[in-house]
Scaffold this motif. Sequence first.
Motif, PDB file in Angstrom:
ATOM      1  N   LEU A 127       0.769  -1.302   0.917  1.00 29.86           N
ATOM      2  CA  LEU A 127       0.044   0.126   0.104  1.00 29.86           C
ATOM      3  C   LEU A 127       1.105   1.252   0.299  1.00 29.86           C
ATOM      4  N   GLN A 128       2.112   1.351   0.432  1.00 28.32           N
ATOM      5  CA  GLN A 128       2.194   2.350   1.295  1.00 28.32           C
ATOM      6  C   GLN A 128       3.694   3.108  -0.718  1.00 28.32           C
ATOM      7  N   SER A 129       4.116   1.749  -1.139  1.00 23.78           N
ATOM      8  CA  SER A 129       4.632   1.913  -2.277  1.00 23.78           C
ATOM      9  C   SER A 129       3.663   2.548  -3.704  1.00 23.78           C
ATOM     10  N   ASP A 130       1.732   3.114  -2.882  1.00 28.64           N
ATOM     11  CA  ASP A 130       1.164   3.501  -4.002  1.00 28.64           C
ATOM     12  C   ASP A 130       1.152   4.240  -3.791  1.00 28.64           C
ATOM     13  N   GLY A 131       1.802   4.652  -2.148  1.00 28.93           N
ATOM     14  CA  GLY A 131       1.302   5.818  -1.812  1.00 28.93           C
ATOM     15  C   GLY A 131       0.581   5.464  -0.469  1.00 28.93           C
ATOM     16  N   GLY A 132      -0.402   4.586  -0.267  1.00 28.49           N
ATOM     17  CA  GLY A 132      -1.029   4.903   0.626  1.00 28.49           C
ATOM     18  C   GLY A 132      -0.844   3.993   2.004  1.00 28.49           C
ATOM     19  N   ASP A 133      -2.113   3.478   2.870  1.00 24.58           N
ATOM     20  CA  ASP A 133      -1.325   3.390   4.092  1.00 24.58           C
ATOM     21  C   ASP A 133      -3.046   2.527   4.688  1.00 24.58           C
ATOM     22  N   ILE A 134      -3.262   1.940   5.982  1.00 26.21           N
ATOM     23  CA  ILE A 134      -3.851   0.905   6.451  1.00 26.21           C
ATOM     24  C   ILE A 134      -3.783   1.183   7.360  1.00 26.21           C
ATOM     25  N   SER A 135      -4.699   1.019   8.503  1.00 21.28           N
ATOM     26  CA  SER A 135      -4.680   1.116  10.239  1.00 21.28           C
ATOM     27  C   SER A 135      -6.054   0.506  10.686  1.00 21.28           C
ATOM     28  N   LEU A 136      -5.617  -0.105  11.546  1.00 20.74           N
ATOM     29  CA  LEU A 136      -7.224  -0.821  12.138  1.00 20.74           C
ATOM     30  C   LEU A 136      -7.302   0.341  13.535  1.00 20.74           C
ATOM     31  N   LEU A 137      -8.800  -0.372  12.819  1.00 18.68           N
ATOM     32  CA  LEU A 137     -10.249   0.225  13.458  1.00 18.68           C
ATOM     33  C   LEU A 137     -10.351  -0.523  14.760  1.00 18.68           C
ATOM     34  N   SER A 138     -11.076  -1.722  14.630  1.00 21.50           N
ATOM     35  CA  SER A 138     -11.315  -2.637  15.358  1.00 21.50           C
ATOM     36  C   SER A 138     -11.596  -3.818  15.126  1.00 21.50           C
ATOM     37  N   ILE A 139     -11.760  -4.603  15.846  1.00 23.48           N
ATOM     38  CA  ILE A 139     -12.427  -5.921  16.226  1.00 23.48           C
ATOM     39  C   ILE A 139     -13.523  -5.940  16.656  1.00 23.48           C
ATOM     40  N   GLU A 140     -14.694  -6.376  15.648  1.00 24.41           N
ATOM     41  CA  GLU A 140     -16.178  -6.715  16.585  1.00 24.41           C
ATOM     42  C   GLU A 140     -16.163  -8.385  16.230  1.00 24.41           C
ATOM     43  N   ASP A 141     -16.900  -8.793  17.896  1.00 24.36           N
ATOM     44  CA  ASP A 141     -16.568 -10.293  17.802  1.00 24.36           C
ATOM     45  C   ASP A 141     -16.653 -11.216  17.340  1.00 24.36           C
ATOM     46  N   GLY A 142     -15.152 -10.737  16.830  1.00 24.23           N
ATOM     47  CA  GLY A 142     -13.856 -11.637  16.639  1.00 24.23           C
ATOM     48  C   GLY A 142     -14.726 -11.722  15.608  1.00 24.23           C
ATOM     49  N   LYS A 143     -14.791 -11.429  14.853  1.00 24.26           N
ATOM     50  CA  LYS A 143     -15.530 -11.660  13.451  1.00 24.26           C
ATOM     51  C   LYS A 143     -15.084 -10.839  12.299  1.00 24.26           C
ATOM     52  N   LEU A 144     -15.805  -9.263  12.855  1.00 23.86           N
ATOM     53  CA  LEU A 144     -15.266  -9.081  11.871  1.00 23.86           C
ATOM     54  C   LEU A 144     -14.433  -7.597  12.473  1.00 23.86           C
ATOM     55  N   VAL A 145     -13.508  -7.418  11.143  1.00 25.64           N
ATOM     56  CA  VAL A 145     -12.136  -5.725  11.432  1.00 25.64           C
ATOM     57  C   VAL A 145     -12.338  -4.625  10.194  1.00 25.64           C
ATOM     58  N   LYS A 146     -12.645  -3.633  11.234  1.00 26.11           N
ATOM     59  CA  LYS A 146     -12.938  -2.445  10.627  1.00 26.11           C
ATOM     60  C   LYS A 146     -11.370  -1.733  10.546  1.00 26.11           C
ATOM     61  N   VAL A 147     -11.392  -1.861   9.481  1.00 21.34           N
ATOM     62  CA  VAL A 147     -10.002  -1.000   8.996  1.00 21.34           C
ATOM     63  C   VAL A 147     -10.383   0.525   7.834  1.00 21.34           C
ATOM     64  N   GLN A 148      -9.254   1.314   7.932  1.00 25.19           N
ATOM     65  CA  GLN A 148      -8.769   2.465   6.704  1.00 25.19           C
ATOM     66  C   GLN A 148      -8.003   2.920   6.439  1.00 25.19           C
ATOM     67  N   LEU A 149      -8.271   2.598   5.257  1.00 26.96           N
ATOM     68  CA  LEU A 149      -7.498   2.698   3.871  1.00 26.96           C
ATOM     69  C   LEU A 149      -7.262   4.362   4.032  1.00 26.96           C
ATOM     70  N   GLN A 150      -5.642   4.467   3.739  1.00 27.06           N
ATOM     71  CA  GLN A 150      -5.618   5.793   4.093  1.00 27.06           C
ATOM     72  C   GLN A 150      -4.991   6.543   2.534  1.00 27.06           C
ATOM     73  N   GLY A 151      -4.588   7.370   2.256  1.00 30.43           N
ATOM     74  CA  GLY A 151      -3.394   8.543   1.580  1.00 30.43           C
ATOM     75  C   GLY A 151      -3.850   8.258   0.029  1.00 30.43           C
ATOM     76  N   ALA A 152      -3.477   7.230  -0.797  1.00 31.01           N
ATOM     77  CA  ALA A 152      -3.867   7.753  -2.316  1.00 31.01           C
ATOM     78  C   ALA A 152      -4.775   6.281  -2.778  1.00 31.01           C
ATOM     79  N   CYS A 153      -4.799   5.236  -0.802  1.00 31.93           N
ATOM     80  CA  CYS A 153      -5.731   4.466  -1.437  1.00 31.93           C
ATOM     81  C   CYS A 153      -6.765   5.099  -0.760  1.00 31.93           C
ATOM     82  N   VAL A 154      -7.579   6.221  -0.580  1.00 32.13           N
ATOM     83  CA  VAL A 154      -9.036   6.501   0.273  1.00 32.13           C
ATOM     84  C   VAL A 154      -9.216   6.711  -1.886  1.00 32.13           C
TER      85      VAL A 154
END
Length: 80
Positions: free
Chosen positions: A21-48
């Motif tokens: 992701l960073q090689s394309d000018g982007g990044d990612i961060s973990l926001l939360s893990i819900e019920d041990g099954k759902l992962v919420k992330v946020q794409l950043q930078g160029a990925c948006v």
Amino acid sequence: MDSEQLEENVLKALDEIRPFLQSDGGDISLLSIEDGKLVKVQLQGACVGCSVNQMTLRSGVEMTIKKHAPQIEEVINIEA
């Protein structure tokens, strides 16, 4: 697997995909893990605004997370 171990595995997966992701000018961060099954992330930078970010999310991020944490069922991007 406890929630601490699960989070550690998800973060490991994100660290694995982050250089791509960073090689394309982007990044990612973990926001939360819900019920041990759902992962919420946020794409950043160029990925948006990238037209293929849903494909990146499914075939790259979700696949890598599931490799490290098979109980995860879905990964979703929360836009800022």
